[in-house]
Design an enzyme around this catalytic site. Structure first.
Site, PDB file in Angstrom:
ATOM      1  CG  ASP A  65      -1.890   1.133   1.247  1.00  0.00           C
ATOM      2  OD1 ASP A  65      -2.536   1.371   0.212  1.00  0.00           O
ATOM      3  OD2 ASP A  65      -1.999   1.800   2.293  1.00  0.00           O
ATOM      4  CG  ASP A 101      -1.413   8.437   2.105  1.00  0.00           C
ATOM      5  OD1 ASP A 101      -0.895   8.642   3.209  1.00  0.00           O
ATOM      6  OD2 ASP A 101      -1.793   9.368   1.367  1.00  0.00           O
TER       7      ASP A 101
END
Length: 342
Positions: A26, A28
Site C-alpha cells: 500500500d 499512503d
C-alpha cells in the site's frame, strides 16, 4: 497462509524479503504520508529490492495514473516504473471489460486514472448520461469534483445502466487531515438511485486478482497499514500480510481485530521486511514474545516483563485474539499498551 482462525502473529526464521517473492505495498501510510516518504521506507525498500524481492505498489486511489504514481515514488528516491503500480482504476476497468462489448462507452465519474485504465481495456470514456453509455464507473476524482457529476451518474444508473465503483473507502488522507473518499461519493449516488455498484478495490477479490495478473507473484506478501482494506484484502486473497504501524491502525484497533483483520506479521515500519519475525510462544496461561508475557484477565489484558515494544504488542495480540476466538476482543488493553508507548 495458515488455515483456520489466526490467534497470534506468526514468526519467520527468514527475513520476509527472502521468504516472499513480491511485496504488494500500500502507499499512503506505508511508503509515504502527506506526499513525503515515511521514515526508513526508502532505505528498507532499496535493501529488499537489492536482495531480489519484487516491489509492487497497490493503491485504491483511482485518481492518479500509474505513470504519475511511479514518478512520485521515483522523486522520493524509490525508483519505480509504471508497471510496478496497480490501481483500483485498473481493477475496475478489467471488471467492466468482462461485462460489456469491446469499444463500449463508459460514463466516467472521476479522474484521469479511470480514463487511462478504461482506454487500456479498449473502452471509450464519455462524460454524459446522454452519450449512451454501457456502464457507469465511479472513482475518486479529487476534492474539486463538481456536484453535477454525481447527478450525471444518477441519471444513467436510474435508467438501468450497470454501475461500477473503483473502491468504497469512505475517507482519504490529505495533507490537511482526513477528507471524504470515493466511498462517500458512492453513497451520494446510492442514496439518489437505491442501486448498488459492483466494487473492484481492496479488500475485494478483483483488486487482488489484478495484482497477481500484473505482477505474476507466486509468494506475495501484502504490506499495509489498514485492517479493513489491506489486511482484509490479503485474507480474502488467501495470502500472508504484514501490518506496519506507520499509518491509520493503532494498537487498540489491532488487539480488537476480528479474524479477517488479523495480519500474519506485525512490525513498526518497513524495516520489518528485512528481518525475521520473532515467534510468540505459550498458551492461555501466558503468551511470550521477547521479554514480555501477556495474559487475558476477566476484563482486561495484562502485560509483564520488558523489552522491545513490538514484541510486547505481538504477545498482546496473541492473548487478545485467543480470547476473542472468531469474534472481536472487548478486553481493555489500554494500560498494557501504555506500557509499550502505543
Amino acid at each position: 497462509m495458515s488455515q483456520g482462525v489466526r490467534t497470534r502473529p506468526e514468526g519467520s526464521g527468514q527475513p520476509l524479503s527472502e521468504a516472499y517473492d513480491t511485496a504488494l505495498l500500500d502507499l499512503d501510510g506505508v511508503v509515504y504520508a502527506g506526499g513525503s516518504a515515511i521514515a526508513h521506507a526508502v532505505d528498507s525498500l532499496a535493501a529488499a529490492r537489492s536482495g531480489g524481492m519484487r516491489l509492487a505498489y497497490v493503491t485504491n486511489n483511482a485518481l492518479r495514473t500509474p505513470d504519475t504514481v511511479a514518478a512520485h515514488l521515483t522523486e522520493l528516491g524509490i525508483p519505480t516504473g509504471a508497471d510496478d503500480v496497480i490501481t483500483s482504476a485498473q481493477a475496475v476497468a478489467r471488471l467492466i471489460s468482462e461485462q460489456v462489448p469491446a469499444g463500449a462507452r463508459v460514463l466516467v465519474i472521476g479522474g484521469e486514472g479511470l480514463r487511462v485504465a478504461l482506454r487500456e481495456r479498449g473502452l471509450v470514456p464519455v462524460e454524459s448520461a446522454d452519450d449512451d453509455p454501457a456502464a457507469v464507473v465511479q472513482g475518486y476524482g479529487g476534492p474539486d469534483l463538481p456536484w453535477g457529476r454525481f447527478a450525471e451518474a444518477s441519471y444513467a444508473v436510474r435508467r438501468g445502466v450497470p454501475w461500477f465503483a473503483s473502491n468504497t473507502d469512505l475517507t482519504i488522507p490529505s495533507g490537511r487531515g482526513i477528507a471524504p473518499g470515493n466511498g462517500a461519493a458512492v453513497e451520494v449516488v446510492r442514496i439518489a438511485t437505491g442501486a448498488e455498484p459492483q466494487v473492484a478495490g481492496k479488500p475485494l477479490p478483483p483488486m487482488h486478482r489484478e495484482t497477481i495478473i500484473r505482477t505474476g507473484a507466486e509468494r506475495p506478501l501484502v504490506v499495509g497499514d489498514r485492517l479493513d482494506t489491506d489486511i482484509e484484502g490479503a485474507f480474502n486473497g488467501g495470502v500472508d500480510s504484514l501490518l506496519v504501524l506507520t499509518g491509520v491502525t493503532d494498537g487498540a484497533q489491532l488487539l480488537a481485530a476480528p479474524p479477517q483483520h488479523r495480519p500474519t506479521y506485525v512490525d513498526a515500519d518497513l524495516r520489518g521486511l528485512l528481518t525475521g519475525q520473532p515467534e510468540v510462544t505459550g498458551d492461555g496461561a501466558g503468551f511470550r514474545c521477547g521479554g514480555w508475557t501477556a495474559t487475558a484477565g476477566a476484563d482486561r489484558l495484562e502485560l509483564t516483563g520488558d523489552g522491545e515494544a513490538q514484541d510486547g504488542l505481538r504477545a498482546l495480540c496473541a492473548a487478545a485474539w485467543t480470547a476473542a476466538g472468531e469474534g472481536s476482543c472487548a478486553l481493555d488493553g489500554g494500560k498494557a499498551l501504555a506500557r509499550l508507548g502505543l
